[in-house]
Design an enzyme around this catalytic site. Structure first.
Site, mmCIF file in Angstrom:
data_model
loop_
_atom_site.group_PDB
_atom_site.id
_atom_site.type_symbol
_atom_site.label_atom_id
_atom_site.label_comp_id
_atom_site.label_asym_id
_atom_site.label_seq_id
_atom_site.Cartn_x
_atom_site.Cartn_y
_atom_site.Cartn_z
ATOM 1 N NE ARG A 238 -1.834 1.836 3.472
ATOM 2 C CZ ARG A 238 -1.797 1.737 4.810
ATOM 3 N NH1 ARG A 238 -2.559 0.877 5.435
ATOM 4 N NH2 ARG A 238 -0.994 2.506 5.519
ATOM 5 C CG HIS A 242 -6.595 2.618 6.242
ATOM 6 N ND1 HIS A 242 -6.837 1.394 5.671
ATOM 7 C CD2 HIS A 242 -7.775 3.020 6.766
ATOM 8 C CE1 HIS A 242 -8.114 1.065 5.856
ATOM 9 N NE2 HIS A 242 -8.698 2.041 6.510
ATOM 10 C CE1 TYR A 250 0.644 2.528 8.671
ATOM 11 C CE2 TYR A 250 -0.226 4.478 9.773
ATOM 12 C CZ TYR A 250 -0.335 3.510 8.795
ATOM 13 O OH TYR A 250 -1.394 3.525 7.941
HETATM 14 C C1 LIG Z 1 -15.369 -5.538 10.831
HETATM 15 C C2 LIG Z 1 -14.515 -4.358 10.537
HETATM 16 N N1 LIG Z 1 -13.691 -3.892 11.486
HETATM 17 C C3 LIG Z 1 -12.926 -2.801 11.253
HETATM 18 C C4 LIG Z 1 -12.967 -2.162 10.059
HETATM 19 C C5 LIG Z 1 -12.148 -0.903 9.828
HETATM 20 N N2 LIG Z 1 -11.165 -1.103 8.762
HETATM 21 C C6 LIG Z 1 -11.431 -0.734 7.504
HETATM 22 S S1 LIG Z 1 -10.215 -1.169 6.449
HETATM 23 C C7 LIG Z 1 -9.270 -1.783 7.717
HETATM 24 C C8 LIG Z 1 -7.942 -2.373 7.417
HETATM 25 C C9 LIG Z 1 -8.060 -3.362 6.323
HETATM 26 O O1 LIG Z 1 -6.839 -3.979 6.095
HETATM 27 P P1 LIG Z 1 -6.707 -5.024 4.933
HETATM 28 O O2 LIG Z 1 -7.782 -6.044 5.033
HETATM 29 O O3 LIG Z 1 -5.316 -5.508 4.947
HETATM 30 O O4 LIG Z 1 -7.010 -4.170 3.610
HETATM 31 P P2 LIG Z 1 -6.191 -2.876 3.090
HETATM 32 O O5 LIG Z 1 -6.901 -1.683 3.651
HETATM 33 O O6 LIG Z 1 -4.806 -2.994 3.554
HETATM 34 O O7 LIG Z 1 -6.280 -2.904 1.611
HETATM 35 C C10 LIG Z 1 -9.931 -1.666 8.930
HETATM 36 C C11 LIG Z 1 -9.403 -2.098 10.226
HETATM 37 C C12 LIG Z 1 -13.849 -2.679 9.091
HETATM 38 N N3 LIG Z 1 -13.971 -2.104 7.890
HETATM 39 N N4 LIG Z 1 -14.597 -3.774 9.347
#
Ligand SMILES: Cc1ncc(C[n+]2csc(CCOP(=O)(O)OP(=O)(O)O)c2C)c(N)n1
Ligand SMILES: [Mg+2]
Lengths: 318, 333
Positions: A238, A242, A250
């Site tokens: 990424r 975020h 970080y």
């Molecule tokens: C059940 C739930 N908990 C928390 C979140 C908040 N949240 C949105 S994206 C994210 C991180 C996602 O990481 P990843 O699955 O690795 O996808 P990336 O964003 O890195 O593409 C979080 C914690 C959420 N969307 N759904």
């Protein structure tokens, strides 16, 4: 791989990046609405996987899969309209940023925030195809973070059990928000997680669009032929925060430098030039076309109307 | 009912007050630990509420979790049974539904079933008005108010945020602590230093008045107070009751106010249908009917998913203007 296809993969990646860059600068200038997600660095995955589907297949993209929406035929103006909360977006101002951009006419199931709701839902789409004996495939995406949620494991177990025409692309971009892979799980091989349920799984270089396309195409073919589900772990990084507000302090700078050198578009561009598939004039033209296309889309979305507040309760029920 | 928020002295934002409550309790009690997505390291959570805690108390007491709410709230159940006091952050209140079984089936019923206490706190950043769409704007308090065995608090001021969080951490039961995220940095107020406790179950009269009562909580308190100021210009003297705790409900404070004003408007950001306001209105109808000069009125969100687009979200949400209009109608009844 046929030259037209290679050029097409490249052109979609360029359009995706151009969209993303324009979106990020709009938000930096205060012309955005709420938050949004950059997918920078994910172009090879969303485009490569999206292009592997047939016209009757269905896909549920996640928040980094802008390229998949574009490849499926959702226009940049509609997407920008959604980002800006306009009446002309696919969610008609109801859902935020890249959420809720569903359009079954384009074979797209809209995204919901709750991780990993897209997985069991997409499995259900695959099961509907199997039920009706249709040779159609359902595909979705999950992040490394999403592979830690219970629904990932429940879905893959059922997908294998039912030999569903289901394809999962795991986007391992090293981070879930601020949390690096090694703080999320004690393993590092995400394909192995899927394999443990009896799903055909492999890992590919997520910055190599042709590798992603080939792996996902093979998975789609298997699914179409009734040979069961697959998971493809596409490894990438990424490249921005975020979401738009996140400076990602970080993330170690060296890691970003290392991955910047592997930029999927730059890499593919060099391969195409080396193979003589395109020349620099073609590439320059491609870039100009994309910029023109995105500039028009933004202009149209910015002047599109907001939804009429009198319609606020419309659409809750079918 | 306690009312004094203190005046003079230092002021903190709502967010700083929550952060202070966490550090006061972690300092005092080794059993208190914090866990949730992205809460640790130098990052300190999506809203930075836990920023600095990991540096101060170490990774052992400030734990990052994977995206697995059902799992990590379930883990907090076990930690709590073994004598720890976990304070769990769900990144947005909207994601609390992913942990539903661990909360409403296990934690809520456990003490009644076999006597095992579950002294955790779940901190849930809730509420909208900030263009975050249907999955980052929710106010799901009614699900939990409907669940026997839980306590639910929803502070509206920095002092209450601190005092109620400390009380929640010390409480021997599962407490869901709804933080109003629009207030994090926008509201600042006096906050007593050190171990300041606000009792769970006590409403507060945030403004004294004699013509009409507004019962509210969370971010809508500030809208109600703004509306009261405007109404005062026309000589309408509004009392505002801040519930602060939604379960157990401080019915006495509400009834006492209604007995004095005879008119009541209940306001919350959550959708109105079967919301907390329905319970408040029912209690007033049952127990204060003889004092009422007008029907009990409720103002809440519309019965729709919370929309993203500004004109739609504004149509969805109560605000000072809508509160003012509702009060004028009540007074004219
Ligand atoms: C059940 C739930 N908990 C928390 C979140 C908040 N949240 C949105 S994206 C994210 C991180 C996602 O990481 P990843 O699955 O690795 O996808 P990336 O964003 O890195 O593409 C979080 C914690 C959420 N969307 N759904
Ligand atoms: Mg990730």
């Amino acid at each position: 791989m046929d030259a037209d296809l290679r050029i097409s993969l490249h052109a979609w990646m360029v359009l995706t990046r151009t969209f993303d860059d324009a979106m990020v600068s709009m938000w930096k200038q205060g012309r955005g609405l709420g938050g949004t997600f950059s997918q920078r660095g994910h172009e090879a995955i969303s485009v490569g996987a999206g292009m592997a589907l047939g016209p009757d297949d269905v896909v549920a993209p996640m928040h980094r899969d802008l390229g998949t929406y574009l490849v499926r035929g959702m226009s940049p103006e509609r997407i920008f309209s959604n980002l800006l909360g306009k009446a002309t977006g696919p969610s008609r101002g109801r859902d935020a940023n890249l959420h809720g951009m569903g359009d079954l006419g384009l074979g797209i199931i809209g995204y919901i925030s709750h991780i990993p709701q897209a997985l069991p839902t997409t499995l259900g789409a695959a099961m509907a195809f199997r039920y009706r004996g249709e040779r159609r495939v359902a595909m979705t995406f999950v992040g490394d973070g999403g592979t830690c949620s219970g629904g990932f494991h429940e879905t893959l177990n059922m997908a294998a059990l039912y030999r569903a025409p289901f394809v999962l692309v795991i986007e391992n971009n090293q981070y879930a928000y601020s949390t690096p892979l090694h703080q999320q799980m004690a393993v590092s091989d995400l394909a192995a997680r899927a394999a443990s349920y009896g799903v055909a799984a492999e890992r590919v270089d997520g910055n190599d669009v042709e590798a992603v396309y080939r792996a996902v195409s093979a998975a789609v073919e298997r699914a179409r032929n009734g040979e069961g589900p697959s998971a493809i772990e596409a490894v990438t990084m990424r490249m921005l925060g975020h979401a738009i507000h996140d400076g990602a302090e970080y993330v170690p700078a060296e890691l970003l430098e290392e991955w910047a050198a592997k930029d999927p578009i730059e890499r593919h561009r060099n391969v195409l030039l080396e193979d003589g598939v395109v020349d620099t004039v073609d590439l320059e033209k491609m870039r100009e076309v994309a910029q023109q296309r995105i500039a028009e889309a933004i202009a149209e979305a910015e002047k599109a109307p907001y939804p009429d507040p009198a319609t606020v309760t419309e659409g809750v029920y079918a | 009912m306690s009312g004094d928020q203190g005046t003079g002295g230092r002021e903190l934002t709502y967010l700083e007050a929550i952060a202070e409550a966490l550090s006061v309790e972690m300092e005092r009690d080794e059993r208190v630990l914090v866990l949730g997505e992205d809460v640790g390291g130098t990052f300190g959570g999506a809203f930075k509420v836990t920023k600095g805690l990991a540096e101060r108390f170490g990774d052992r007491r400030v734990m990052n979790t994977p995206i697995a709410e059902l799992g990590f709230v379930g883990m907090a159940n076990g930690m709590a049974l073994m004598g720890l006091r976990p304070v769990v952050e769900v990144q947005f209140a909207d994601f609390i539904s992913t942990a539903f079984d661990s909360i409403v089936q296990f934690a809520a019923t456990n003490h009644y079933r076999w006597g095992g206490a579950i002294p955790w706190v779940i901190r849930a950043p809730s509420d909208g008005g900030i263009r975050s769409g249907p999955f980052h704007s929710q106010n799901p308090e009614a699900w939990f108010v409907h669940t026997p065995g839980l306590k639910v608090v929803a502070p509206a001021t920095p002092a209450d945020a601190k005092g109620l969080l400390i009380s929640a951490i010390r409480d021997d039961n599962p407490v869901i602590f709804f933080e109003a995220k629009p207030l994090y940095r926008s509201v600042r107020g006096p906050v007593p230093e050190g171990e300041y406790l606000v009792p769970i179950g006590d409403a507060r009269i945030a403004r004294r008045g004699s013509d009409v009562t507004i019962v509210t909580y969370g971010s809508q308190l500030h809208e109600a107070l703004a509306a009261a100021e405007r109404l005062a210009v026309d000589g309408i003297d509004t009392e505002v009751v801040d519930l602060r705790t939604l379960k157990p409900l401080d019915v006495d404070t509400v009834l006492d106010s209604v007995a004095r004003t005879g008119r009541v408007l209940v306001v919350h950001s959550a959708n109105r249908n079967a919301g907390v306001g329905a319970e408040v209105a029912a209690r007033i109808a049952e127990e204060a009917f003889m004092w009422l000069d007008a029907p009990v009125t409720r103002l809440g969100g519309l019965d729709i998913p919370i929309p993203f687009s500004p004109p739609l979200e504004d149509a969805y949400r109560p605000d000072a203007t809508k509160i003012e209009a509702a009060v004028r109608k009540l007074v004219a009844f």
